[in-house]
Each structure stands twice: as structure tokens, then as C-alpha cells.
Design an enzyme around this catalytic site. Structure first.
Site, PDB file in Angstrom:
ATOM      1  N   GLU A  85       6.760  46.951   8.404  1.00  0.00           N
ATOM      2  CA  GLU A  85       6.811  48.009   9.423  1.00  0.00           C
ATOM      3  C   GLU A  85       5.454  48.267  10.052  1.00  0.00           C
ATOM      4  OE1 GLU A  85       5.756  51.480   9.221  1.00  0.00           O
ATOM      5  OE2 GLU A  85       4.731  51.258   7.315  1.00  0.00           O
ATOM      6  N   HIS A 143      10.612  50.231   6.277  1.00  0.00           N
ATOM      7  CA  HIS A 143       9.768  51.068   5.423  1.00  0.00           C
ATOM      8  C   HIS A 143       9.990  50.731   3.951  1.00  0.00           C
ATOM      9  CE1 HIS A 143       7.593  54.194   7.714  1.00  0.00           C
ATOM     10  NE2 HIS A 143       8.486  53.940   8.647  1.00  0.00           N
TER      11      HIS A 143
END
Length: 357
Positions: free
Chosen positions: A19, A328
Site C-alpha cells: 500500500e 494494508h
């Protein structure tokens, strides 16, 4: 217990991995403080615009330095490269400023584990408490904290002032407790039966009727989907920051989930309430025991358990399912394995296991 795994060479990290945001830096700081291992990060926040360190991320670096006497190189706004060398974390009372609309909950989560492992202390954090792209204060208290308690970790939190975007100016105080006896394992394969849905509608520095409109819309939107709830409307103490928030907490037989929607200029109060309700509905349609945010945030305490950092535990495993596998989550798993002797397995369907390596 924090800062005991000394290694000469720093952990080399690429901040563009996965990410590629601020989470990599915050968790690296936390893990560095816990293990005593320095790190060198290139391409800090490479996948964000603008890239590099922003003031709220710099506040995490300064916070890590403050509680440990650690040292950094390259810690400046806009920097794309950072070196951090931790010192031993010191129990104590700390007052830290995140600045305007920087996230105090994210700074708290960064420093909580190292401070708890060092024996506890007090954190007074000033900045934003209810911001986009960050867990809200109410999420931390209502959802995140009860789950970390399962790992023998705890803190008492008190909101002094709420801080909304863009002014910030919020403050909360966290009394962090020392680590207590950890569990042998944590298993959360399913959420179980729905027991309660509580709608919290809050306003700070704005007419109270806005809170009533938010909650009424949220309750109605949930009822349309066959989900019955109860609501509470409350004002939040503020200084010169103003804003609104709807926070819905879902209590299941085995787990808790939370959903936050923030007001903003030009957005009707009814839309704020409905947005939070729609997040609940999406979660209910998934098979996950944990909402996608908690599914990411639980990785760090699970890894500390598996690595023996919380005390003796056997087998020290954590198993759970998450509503959605996010970048994430997978990036966090990658980072944790760089610092700790653990194995994180993430299945495409949302099953996660954290175990000793």
C-alpha cells in the site's frame, strides 16, 4: 521487554511496498522500539500524493524518539528516506503534539505497544481525534481496545477535546498499563450471532439537531435492511474545531465491529448517518469475524504474542477471518515478518493465521 533484540545491521525497508503509505512507517517505528532493531527506509510513502514524510508522520518519529531517546536521520517534511535507531523505551508521562489535523489515534497505536511492554505510562496527545483515513477516537475505545485486551494489553482513555479536520485542536489522555498475562491463543473464526447495534451520533461546536438527524437516518437505513438498532446523541467538547461523526458499534457473540462516518461541509446530516449504516450492511454481507480495519490492526498484537514478546504462551497463535483482504493487511504482514520471528498467512478468502516461525 521492549528493545531487547539487538542486531547490528538495520532492517532495510522499501516504503513503496504494497500500500506504500504511512502505515509502513508507523509500524516500523513501533516494531523498532519493541525489538531494539534500527531500520533504514527508502521511498517513504511513495504511493501517496504528495509522497515523503508529512507533518503527522514526522510527529510519530518525534514521539518514538521521545519515549526511547532514539535517534533519526532524514526526519524532515518531504523526506523520502529515513534512518531510525531506537533507545530503550522509558516508562513515564509524555505530552506529544501531532499538529492541526494529524491523527492522535494513529500516534497512540504507534506508541502504545512499546510503552506497555516497557511498563506503562501516560500519553497526552494533541491533534485530530476524528479524521478521514484514520481510526476515530470512538473506534479505538469501542472496538480496538477491547480486542487488544484479549492479549493482556490495556489502557484507560479520556477525551478532553474532539478535533476535526482541518483545524484539529483535539486532545485525549491515555493511561497505558503494563502487560499482563497473555493468552495461550486467540481464535476468532466467526463473529457469531448479532447481539446489539448501537448508533452514536456526535456533534462538536455545531447545533445539536444535526446529531439527531444523523442518528435518525442511520437507524432508518439499518431498519430498511432488517437490522434493528438503538441510538444515542451527544455533544463533544471542542475548542475551535467543529465537526460531526456517526459511529455505529456492532456487538456479536464473539467479536465487535465499528463503522465511522464523518460530516463535512456541504454533506447533509442524513447522508452522514446513512453512510455509516451502509458500511454496517456491507459488513453483514461478508463472512468475516472482524471488520477490515480491525483485521489489519490486530496483526501487531498477534505477532507480539507469537514472538513471545507478551510473555510465555503456547502455542501463541492467532486465527481469525476478516471481512476483506486489503493492501494494508498484506503490507502489514510483510513488515511484521521483517522484524519478528513469526509467520503470517493470509488466505484470499479472508482467513488469517499468525504463528511462531
Amino acid at each position: 521487554m521492549a528493545g531487547t533484540d539487538r542486531h547490528d545491521a538495520p532492517v532495510e525497508l522499501d516504503g513503496s511496498e504494497g500500500e506504500g503509505g504511512g502505515q509502513i512507517l508507523r509500524s516500523a517505528l513501533s516494531l523498532s522500539l519493541i525489538t531494539g532493531r534500527p531500520f533504514h527506509m527508502r521511498n517513504v510513502r511513495a504511493n501517496r500524493q504528495p509522497p515523503g514524510l508529512r507533518p503527522q508522520h514526522l510527529a510519530c518519529v518525534r514521539g518514538a524518539e521521545a519515549i526511547s531517546g532514539g535517534r533519526s536521520e532524514g526526519a524532515a517534511v518531504g523526506a523520502s528516506e529515513l534512518r531510525f535507531e531506537p533507545g530503550p523505551v522509558r516508562p513515564g508521562d509524555y505530552v506529544l503534539e501531532v499538529g492541526t489535523a494529524g491523527s492522535t489515534p494513529l500516534l497512540f497505536q504507534c506508541l502504545f505497544y512499546p510503552l506497555a511492554l516497557a511498563g506503562g505510562g501516560s500519553l497526552t496527545l494533541r491533534g485530530g481525534t476524528h479524521l478521514p483515513h484514520s481510526p476515530s477516537y470512538h473506534y479505538v475505545v469501542g472496538v480496538w481496545l477491547p480486542v487488544v485486551k484479549a492479549y493482556g494489553l490495556n489502557a484507560a482513555l479520556r477525551l478532553v477535546h474532539a478535533g476535526f479536520y482541518p483545524q484539529g485542536a483535539g486532545e485525549f489522555i491515555a493511561e497505558v498499563e503494563p502487560v499482563r498475562d497473555p493468552p495461550d491463543r486467540v481464535d476468532l473464526p466467526s463473529r457469531g450471532t448479532l447481539r446489539d447495534i448501537a448508533v452514536g451520533s456526535f456533534v462538536g461546536g455545531l447545533p445539536f439537531g444535526i446529531a439527531e438527524r444523523q442518528s435518525k437516518a442511520a437507524v432508518a437505513a439499518l431498519r430498511e435492511r432488517g437490522i434493528y438498532s438503538h441510538a444515542e446523541n451527544r455533544p463533544l467538547p471542542v475548542t475551535h474545531s467543529v465537526g460531526t461523526v456517526t459511529f455505529i458499534m456492532a456487538q456479536f457473540e464473539n467479536t465487535i465491529a465499528g463503522f465511522t462516518s464523518l460530516g463535512k461541509r456541504g454533506l447533509p446530516a442524513e447522508d452522514v448517518g446513512r453512510e455509516a449504516a451502509e458500511e454496517v450492511a456491507r459488513f453483514m454481507e461478508s463472512g468475516g469475524a472482524l471488520d477490515e480495519h480491525l483485521g489489519d490492526q490486530i496483526l501487531l498484537p498477534a505477532a507480539l504474542l507469537a514472538a513471545g514478546k507478551l510473555g510465555a504462551s503456547s502455542p501463541g497463535t492467532t486465527r481469525y477471518t476478516t471481512a476483506r483482504v486489503t493492501d494494508h493487511l498484506t503490507t502489514h504482514a510483510w513488515l511484521i515478518e521483517r522484524f519478528l520471528p513469526v509467520r503470517v498467512t493470509v488466505e484470499p478468502g479472508g482467513a488469517v493465521e499468525v504463528a511462531p516461525a
